[in-house]
Write a protein that holds these residues in place. Structure first.
Motif, PDB file in Angstrom:
ATOM      1  N   GLN B 246       0.859  -1.192   0.000  1.00 56.81           N
ATOM      2  CA  GLN B 246       0.000   0.000   0.000  1.00 56.81           C
ATOM      3  C   GLN B 246       0.890   1.236   0.000  1.00 56.81           C
ATOM      4  O   GLN B 246       1.729   1.346   0.899  1.00 56.81           O
ATOM      5  CB  GLN B 246      -0.885   0.040   1.262  1.00 56.81           C
ATOM      6  N   PRO B 247       0.783   2.194  -0.916  1.00 60.24           N
ATOM      7  CA  PRO B 247      -0.130   2.124  -2.061  1.00 60.24           C
ATOM      8  C   PRO B 247       0.340   1.087  -3.065  1.00 60.24           C
ATOM      9  O   PRO B 247       1.528   0.774  -3.122  1.00 60.24           O
ATOM     10  CB  PRO B 247      -0.030   3.525  -2.652  1.00 60.24           C
ATOM     11  N   ARG B 248      -0.568   0.590  -3.848  1.00 59.12           N
ATOM     12  CA  ARG B 248      -0.279  -0.489  -4.791  1.00 59.12           C
ATOM     13  C   ARG B 248       0.791  -0.045  -5.788  1.00 59.12           C
ATOM     14  O   ARG B 248       0.671   1.002  -6.420  1.00 59.12           O
ATOM     15  CB  ARG B 248      -1.563  -0.863  -5.529  1.00 59.12           C
TER      16      ARG B 248
END
Lengths: 352, 352
Positions: B246-248
DNA sequence: CTGAAAGCGCTTACAG
DNA sequence: CTGAAAGCGCTTACAG
């Protein structure tokens, strides 16, 4: 290869005595038995099963046959995901149960000249046959009924001179399914069973009628539909019946199998109908997929383990009784079914 | 039972001559051959396969073995829908191919004392073994490699004195899958293969590396994940990696099998990610279910028919060559794989 | 309790 | 081209 001859020599006895010891004859002295046992272990002897089969005129092998009326299908090839899925689940148990009894499972490559089906089995000296037969008119099924080979049928209600069958209580299962819906307030219930020439479809239909009758509800032949066993045909049939019955005049569907129910669900969704809000659906079999449908499927469970255990244990009793069957040996085995309530059924709503 | 003795009598010849005629020996006169043929038909004679097996020291039976490292599993019981689904598809072809060659398929009930595995097969006089082995360290696999029994392995890259293997070109398949994504503009590609001790997972991982290398992209060990072969474990693994990253920071996933890909899809959906809008997914195998996933799965097709045909035909050649193997006979058979583009892959989007 | 012998239904050198 | 004989590895009356 280590033979009984070598064991005999090492143990200082004759082959006959080795054979007796091996087969648990009481007519062997304790000492001889002991020496033979030692020789067996030290040589790593194991008896030649083929030689045994020849002299005993019987092998420790059980043949598996699946008969759908389609002569050309082999056992595994005819088990597709959407059609005979239930039997795949069943076969897992079959293999284990047969292995537990120390028999081998044979899938014979018998030419489609079913003329000689029995003879081919005999020439392999199979001890018995487990036959899954949805199509009782199959030539091979008929031949098996005449033959001397111990046979247990699954789902073909056929008894012969050396054969009997095991089946779920399909009528009672369908009765439970229908009664469950009636208790939820449904009055107009469609049934969609296989119109295939087997015996299972009609029996399940009979259970449906029985439930309506008991509840004092009218039986509307118009609500009784048929299709093939597979998901696709059930889907198509449902689309058609939805088309026909506009405005919709039913609130529930009893499907002939879980895989058929999956087709039913798909058709209902496609028509924007909510399950169970608009229409309740019940399947039959309780295959593992039921948990994963949307919504999870209320269904009638067939007790696979009990079916297979019953079948194999009976088969082995028949085999080992050497053709001397008492009455109890050929009595059919009926396995109770059970309603499993999940999320695809709910109270009847709306106008019907 | 009709024996060759009776055929001989009716045809006015000796059993030896009947046997020769039956086995296509040239040393039988045309007349004798004709009379014997007539006698066979009129008596409905068929040779006793058990007697033949005994004298020839070999039956027309091919044993099937599945080895997962789990000693206790039987053949069918270990093929569950979500784990070894591909092999179920394979077995259908196996049965048909073996039947076409006029051999029987045997599922032997060999006690889990794998000590005597080979001997048990020998005592049944099996002609050969088809072994599906995901776990090359299995004791029985090792025993088979030492043994004289003709054996073809599927998916275990093992060669022995009487054994060889057939496998898909797994590395090239994974390379194609990864290259396909690279061509679509993906740069950060996760791979999720089985970390199970078999050989298939690592080989597919190697194909993934190869594609990145060829494209001059960096290889980020962090993007390489493992899980079990089944849907559930792949699902869990994907949930975890989604959590972690996260974030991807990736736009595509290469799964180790279709059933694993199904778990991947489920996890992505659950996180509100769109396939292929947000993340592209590629499977491996091309099982029938691929058409029915949401969206239908881009995958690498293993050519089941070619694998099974190759395996069985080779096995039978080995059997019929009576232990006289030339080099070509034990050469591995590698089957090409092929990219099947469906709807689960699309152009890379977003920041990565 | 034990062994010698026959036999299960085929195939295959061997001799002719 | 054909038959008599031996043999594959066991089991099972039969006689002792």
């Amino acid at each position: 290869m280590v033979t009984s001859e070598q064991v005999a020599r090492l143990a200082g006895v004759s082959r006959a005595t080795v054979s007796r010891a091996l087969n648990g004859s009481p007519r062997v002295s304790a000492e001889a038995r002991k020496r033979i046992q030692e020789a067996i272990v030290s040589l790593g002897y194991e008896p030649d099963m083929v030689a045994q089969s020849l002299v005993r005129q019987r092998s420790r092998t059980i043949a598996l046959g699946l008969f759908y009326g389609d002569q050309k299908s082999t056992v595994l090839s005819s088990i597709s995901k959407t059609q005979h899925y239930f039997y795949l689940d069943l076969l897992r148990d079959v293999e284990q149960e047969i292995a537990a009894a120390q028999y081998d499972l044979l899938l014979p490559s018998i030419s489609h000249a079913q003329k000689n089906y029995i003879r081919s089995l005999q020439m392999r000296h199979v001890a018995g046959t487990l036959a899954i037969a949805m199509h009782p008119a199959d030539e091979r099924v008929k031949a098996l009924l005449e033959a001397e080979i111990p046979t247990v049928f699954i789902d073909s209600l056929s008894q012969g001179r050396s054969s009997t069958y095991v089946t779920s209580d399909n009528q009672d299962g369908a009765r439970q399914a229908t009664e469950h819906l009636i208790q939820l307030g449904h009055r107009r219930i469609v049934t969609l069973v296989s119109g295939f020439s087997g015996q299972i479809g009609p029996v399940r239909q009979a259970g449906y009628r029985q439930a309506l009758q008991r509840a004092g509800l009218p039986i509307d032949e118009d609500l009784m539909y048929t299709s093939g066993w597979n998901t696709e045909e059930a889907y198509q049939a449902t689309l058609r019946l939805l088309q026909e019955r506009q405005p919709r005049d039913f609130t529930a569907i009893v499907a002939g199998s879980d895989l058929m129910a999956i087709g039913v669900l798909r058709a209902l969704h496609q028509h924007g109908l909510h399950v169970p809000g608009d229409v309740s659906v019940v399947g039959f079999d309780d295959v593992d997929l039921c948990r994963y449908t949307e919504p999870p499927l209320t269904t009638i469970r067939q007790d696979r383990s009990a079916m297979v255990q019953g079948a194999i244990q009976r088969l082995i009793r028949m085999i080992e009784s050497d053709g001397e069957y008492d009455e109890s040996m050929l009595a059919p085995i009926i396995i109770p079914t059970q309603l499993i309530t999940r999320a695809s059924t709910g109270p009847a709503t709306g106008s019907c």
